[in-house]
Design a protein around this motif. Structure first.
Motif, mmCIF file in Angstrom:
data_model
loop_
_atom_site.group_PDB
_atom_site.id
_atom_site.type_symbol
_atom_site.label_atom_id
_atom_site.label_comp_id
_atom_site.label_asym_id
_atom_site.label_seq_id
_atom_site.Cartn_x
_atom_site.Cartn_y
_atom_site.Cartn_z
ATOM 1 N N PRO A 40 7.217 -1.009 -5.168
ATOM 2 C CA PRO A 40 5.895 -1.250 -5.778
ATOM 3 C C PRO A 40 5.529 -2.729 -5.772
ATOM 4 N N SER A 41 4.292 -2.996 -5.408
ATOM 5 C CA SER A 41 3.734 -4.357 -5.392
ATOM 6 C C SER A 41 4.496 -5.310 -4.474
ATOM 7 N N GLN A 42 5.086 -4.781 -3.430
ATOM 8 C CA GLN A 42 5.724 -5.609 -2.422
ATOM 9 C C GLN A 42 5.297 -5.147 -1.034
ATOM 10 N N GLY A 43 5.432 -6.020 -0.059
ATOM 11 C CA GLY A 43 5.151 -5.627 1.304
ATOM 12 C C GLY A 43 6.271 -4.780 1.863
ATOM 13 N N PRO A 44 5.981 -3.943 2.860
ATOM 14 C CA PRO A 44 7.037 -3.130 3.469
ATOM 15 C C PRO A 44 8.145 -3.998 4.062
ATOM 16 N N ARG A 45 9.354 -3.502 3.958
ATOM 17 C CA ARG A 45 10.513 -4.220 4.506
ATOM 18 C C ARG A 45 11.085 -3.432 5.671
ATOM 19 N N PHE A 46 11.288 -4.095 6.788
ATOM 20 C CA PHE A 46 11.848 -3.462 7.975
ATOM 21 C C PHE A 46 13.263 -2.960 7.689
#
Lengths: 114, 122
Positions: A40-46
């Motif tokens: 939540p409230s973060q950018g997607p992480r590879f």
């Protein structure tokens, strides 16, 4: 752009292995399969990317059958901190075509319980 | 490696003002960056593709005059929300493409995402 289909949600418990399967029936020859994790409230992480067979890194494994119409993300021994939304995307680029935009589906909301 | 930053992480502004969001690739050069918007409990929606040295390509339904994109260098793209209104309140996320050549001569790329910017328009 190949469309992907994933389960909307999954539940599991700490210490278990979790497998999330994604369907991509219209995957093109040049397409790679990439998985992302989002809190939540973060950018997607590879997380991981693959083209065929099996790929493994320090956090996950990706299994891709010969027909490449599906893929399975495997998370070994999950913990509470693995609770997140997981997105499966397909896409590719060549040096000629340039970057291809990624289209996000709804993802799989994974909940890990104590 | 492959770190993408965004600034600011959070911004609150009054209706009618403009807000600029920066996206930087810290340890690689990105000829292409993407801007997404995400509403609560929803997936990411692509807004536009930002190409270094050229005009951005906008997705259908995204107003190019309202969401100004500038990609002046290989490590920086900016999104300016002009005349912001409460309905523009959202989580804005950028991504940058790192290209590499895989085995067998096949070329592919991976997109790395910034941490996002929470915009609240009062």
């Amino acid at each position: 752009l190949a469309k992907t289909t994933q389960p909307i949600s999954m539940d599991s418990y700490e210490g278990q292995e979790v497998n999330i399967t994604c369907s991509h029936n219209n995957i093109a020859t040049n397409d790679y399969i990439t998985w992302y994790q989002q809190f939540p409230s973060q950018g997607p992480r590879f997380i991981i990317q693959g083209y065929k067979t099996k790929v493994t890194n320090e956090v996950a494994s990706l299994f891709i059958p010969a027909d490449r119409k599906s893929s399975t993300l495997s998370l070994p021994r999950v913990s509470l901190s693995d609770t997140a939304v997981y997105y499966c995307l397909v896409g590719a680029s060549t040096k000629i075509q340039g970057a291809q935009k990624l289209v996000f589906g709804q993802g799989t909301r994974l909940t890990i319980n104590p | 490696g492959a770190v993408v930053s965004q600034h600011p992480s959070r911004v609150i502004c009054k209706s009618g003002t403009s807000v600029k969001i920066e996206c930087r690739s810290l340890d690689f050069q990105a000829t292409t960056m993407f801007w997404y918007r995400q509403f609560p409990k929803q997936s990411l929606m692509l807004m536009a593709t930002s190409n270094e040295g050229s005009k951005a390509t906008y997705e259908q339904g995204v107003e190019k005059d309202k969401f100004l994109i500038n990609h002046a260098s290989l490590t920086l793209s900016t999104l300016t929300v002009t005349s912001a209104h409460p309905e523009d309140s959202s989580f804005y996320i950028c991504s940058a493409r790192e290209a590499f050549s895989a085995k067998g001569g096949r070329s592919t790329d991976t997109q790395y995402f910034g941490p996002g910017t929470r915009l609240t328009v009062l």
